[in-house]
Design a protein around this motif. Structure first.
Motif, mmCIF file in Angstrom:
data_model
loop_
_atom_site.group_PDB
_atom_site.id
_atom_site.type_symbol
_atom_site.label_atom_id
_atom_site.label_comp_id
_atom_site.label_asym_id
_atom_site.label_seq_id
_atom_site.Cartn_x
_atom_site.Cartn_y
_atom_site.Cartn_z
ATOM 1 N N LYS A 358 0.834 -1.205 0.000
ATOM 2 C CA LYS A 358 0.000 0.000 0.000
ATOM 3 C C LYS A 358 0.872 1.260 0.000
ATOM 4 O O LYS A 358 2.029 1.228 0.407
ATOM 5 C CB LYS A 358 -0.923 -0.016 1.227
ATOM 6 C CG LYS A 358 -2.035 -1.061 1.151
ATOM 7 C CD LYS A 358 -3.068 -0.709 0.082
ATOM 8 C CE LYS A 358 -4.223 -1.693 0.034
ATOM 9 N NZ LYS A 358 -5.123 -1.467 -1.114
ATOM 10 N N ASP A 375 -10.506 -1.293 1.745
ATOM 11 C CA ASP A 375 -11.023 -1.443 0.386
ATOM 12 C C ASP A 375 -12.438 -1.984 0.496
ATOM 13 O O ASP A 375 -12.699 -2.847 1.332
ATOM 14 C CB ASP A 375 -10.175 -2.442 -0.412
ATOM 15 C CG ASP A 375 -8.902 -1.795 -0.981
ATOM 16 O OD1 ASP A 375 -8.626 -0.617 -0.649
ATOM 17 O OD2 ASP A 375 -8.184 -2.471 -1.745
ATOM 18 N N GLU A 383 -13.085 -4.580 -6.354
ATOM 19 C CA GLU A 383 -12.775 -3.324 -5.653
ATOM 20 C C GLU A 383 -13.501 -2.149 -6.288
ATOM 21 O O GLU A 383 -13.335 -1.838 -7.456
ATOM 22 C CB GLU A 383 -11.266 -3.052 -5.693
ATOM 23 C CG GLU A 383 -10.916 -1.787 -4.933
ATOM 24 C CD GLU A 383 -9.470 -1.338 -5.131
ATOM 25 O OE1 GLU A 383 -8.594 -2.177 -5.407
ATOM 26 O OE2 GLU A 383 -9.234 -0.115 -5.003
ATOM 27 N N GLY A 386 -11.184 2.359 -2.664
ATOM 28 C CA GLY A 386 -9.897 2.143 -2.002
ATOM 29 C C GLY A 386 -9.612 3.368 -1.143
ATOM 30 O O GLY A 386 -9.738 4.498 -1.604
#
Ligand code: 4AD
Ligand code: MG
Length: 460
Positions: A358, A375, A383, A386
């Motif tokens: 990340k 997420d 997804e 985010g």
């Protein structure tokens, strides 16, 4: 007057009104003394039938009107004896604005999405794409209404930036130089000659700007185009997409999760409320499960679990994944789909991802291994959001920048926000096209954006 206004007239039960409708001819057929035209003006899904009779001065010309032609019809609304429609227009006058030649590609038959992508300039004139883009418009307004009702301020973050917020290096360069950048003596590129005197790109996210404003105005959001030079030709990625990015001061990851869940539910519910006719088209012709999927989103509590728990579920799953998972790997589409569609059967919010996968700005957890990322994954899409709680501690942030190869000096202004009046804050990015895929059931992101930008494709 457009068709939507006519619908209002009809609801007001004053159909004697004389109307003027301008639109495009979808089909036309003749009977003995009449010509029947199906007109659509794009303001809503339904066509309206126009009856032109042989008394019209230009009747012979009307009989030559083709599919795709533009007309202006003056007439009165009458109750229709025909099946499938309640009202029609009896024309007093038909003005032929233009005649489309027979080569008009949208003749009355169903075309494939692949074919329609090759005529992206004409596809909004079909029922399906007209509906999709009307929904896109309504959904944009719903985004602003959601934030307005909650007291968020709307921030315009810049499109041209000097920083790679996500640190993924998927950047489009912005330059006015014809031949790239000359090399300086140390072998690096010399940007002194370029417009900004520095290396610049199209933004990948408005987050860093939004953070500065959250730490001044409280709750803010951005909603604008973002750009990623990802060479991934998937059905979920485009190089130019729109992102909604709220950022909240004095808010931790838990408040962030609440906002994400509330926002998705609000937006899905408002589309169901405001675009019933257009949504019905998708539920009938694109995805038969659509209504159930949307109902499930609005009504179910999103599951919340840690990344580590998700990895354990995936490892225990009796299923062979193409990409094996262990702590430290990024979730692939197959994993996201397994979790949301098979295992949980509803949206899930995953938190606390390994720091190694990340970006630098996410808040380091006490375990020193994970960050306060979140997420949101939904069935069918994977997804859709985010986000994270941001690292508000100056020293930790500096260390993370260094560890991830970001130049702290170049980001002096970002660090200043942690130097002066720093406070916990959180936010996320919602991919607007992914949300549109969710609410329409359209499976390829190229079909929810007017003119998609993908690798090797920029015709329109
Ligand atoms: O997860 P991402 O990369 O997060 C950010 O950019 C953060 N800076 C947001 C923030 O915290 N303010 O992107 C956010 C969302 C993804 O969840 C996805 O929905 C969408 O943007 N997205 C894309 N949509 C279409 N095409 C692409 N290439 C996309 N990349 C991301
Ligand atoms: Mg992401």
């Amino acid at each position: 007057m457009n068709r939507t206004k006519i619908n209002k007239l009809l609801k007001a039960k004053s159909p004697k009104n004389k109307v003027l409708l301008k639109g495009w001819v979808r089909t036309r057929r003749d009977s003995k003394d009449f010509s029947f035209m199906e007109i659509n003006d794009g303001s809503c899904l339904k066509n309206i039938q126009v009856i032109a009779d042989s008394e019209l001065a230009n009747y012979e010309a009307v009989k030559k009107v083709t599919t795709g032609s533009a007309v202006a019809v003056t007439g009165s609304l009458i109750e229709s004896p025909g099946r499938g429609q309640k009202w029609e227009i009896k024309a007093h006058k038909v003005e032929i604005i233009s005649i489309a030649p027979d080569s008009f590609p949208l003749q009355k038959k169903r075309h494939t999405d692949e074919f329609l992508r090759t005529i992206a300039h004409l596809r909004p004139r079909t029922n399906k794409y007209g509906a999709g883009f009307r929904i896109r418009s309504e959904l944009s307004f719903a985004v602003h209404r959601f934030f307005k009702e909650k007291g968020f301020k709307y921030i315009h973050s810049p499109i041209i930036t000097g920083s790679d917020c996500e640190g993924a290096g998927e950047l489009f360069r912005v330059t006015t130089l014809d031949n790239g950048h000359p090399k300086a003596q140390d072998g690096r590129h010399d940007y002194a000659e370029d417009f900004f005197g520095a290396e610049t790109y199209l933004t990948v996210s408005g987050q860093l700007a939004a953070e500065m404003f959250a730490l001044a105005l409280g709750d803010v959001y951005t909603f604008g185009p973002t750009f990623r030079a990802e060479k991934s030709n998937t059905r979920r990625h485009v190089a130019e997409f729109w992102m909604v990015e709220p950022e909240m001061a004095f808010c931790d990851i838990s408040g962030n999760m609440d906002l994400g869940e509330e926002m998705i539910k609000y937006l899905v519910a408002s589309v169901l409320d405001e675009c019933p006719e257009d949504i019905e088209l998708f539920a009938r012709f694109v995805d038969k499960k659509l209504m159930r999927v949307l109902d499930n989103i609005v009504k179910s509590d999103f599951v919340r679990m840690t990344y580590t728990e998700a990895i354990e579920i995936l490892q225990k799953a009796r299923r062979k994944f193409e990409f094996p998972v262990e702590f430290g790997t990024d979730l692939q589409t197959e994993h996201e789909r397994f979790l949301t569609e098979h295992y949980l059967k509803k949206p899930v919010i995953l938190i606390n991802y390994p720091k190694t996968i990340k970006p630098f700005y996410m808040r380091l957890n006490d375990d020193d291994r994970t960050v306060a990322a979140m997420d949101i994954l939904t069935p069918g899409i994977g997804e859709i959001i985010g986000g994270s709680q941001r690292e508000e501690r100056l020293d930790v942030l500096q260390a993370r920048m260094q560890a991830t190869g970001l130049d702290p000096e170049k980001h002096w202004w970002y660090l200043d926000s942690r130097r002066y009046g720093t406070a916990p804050h959180s936010g996320f990015g919602l991919g607007f096209e992914r949300l549109l895929m969710l609410v329409t059931g359209i499976s390829n992101i190229r079909d929810v954006i007017p003119f998609p930008r993908t690798p090797d494709s920029i015709e329109f």
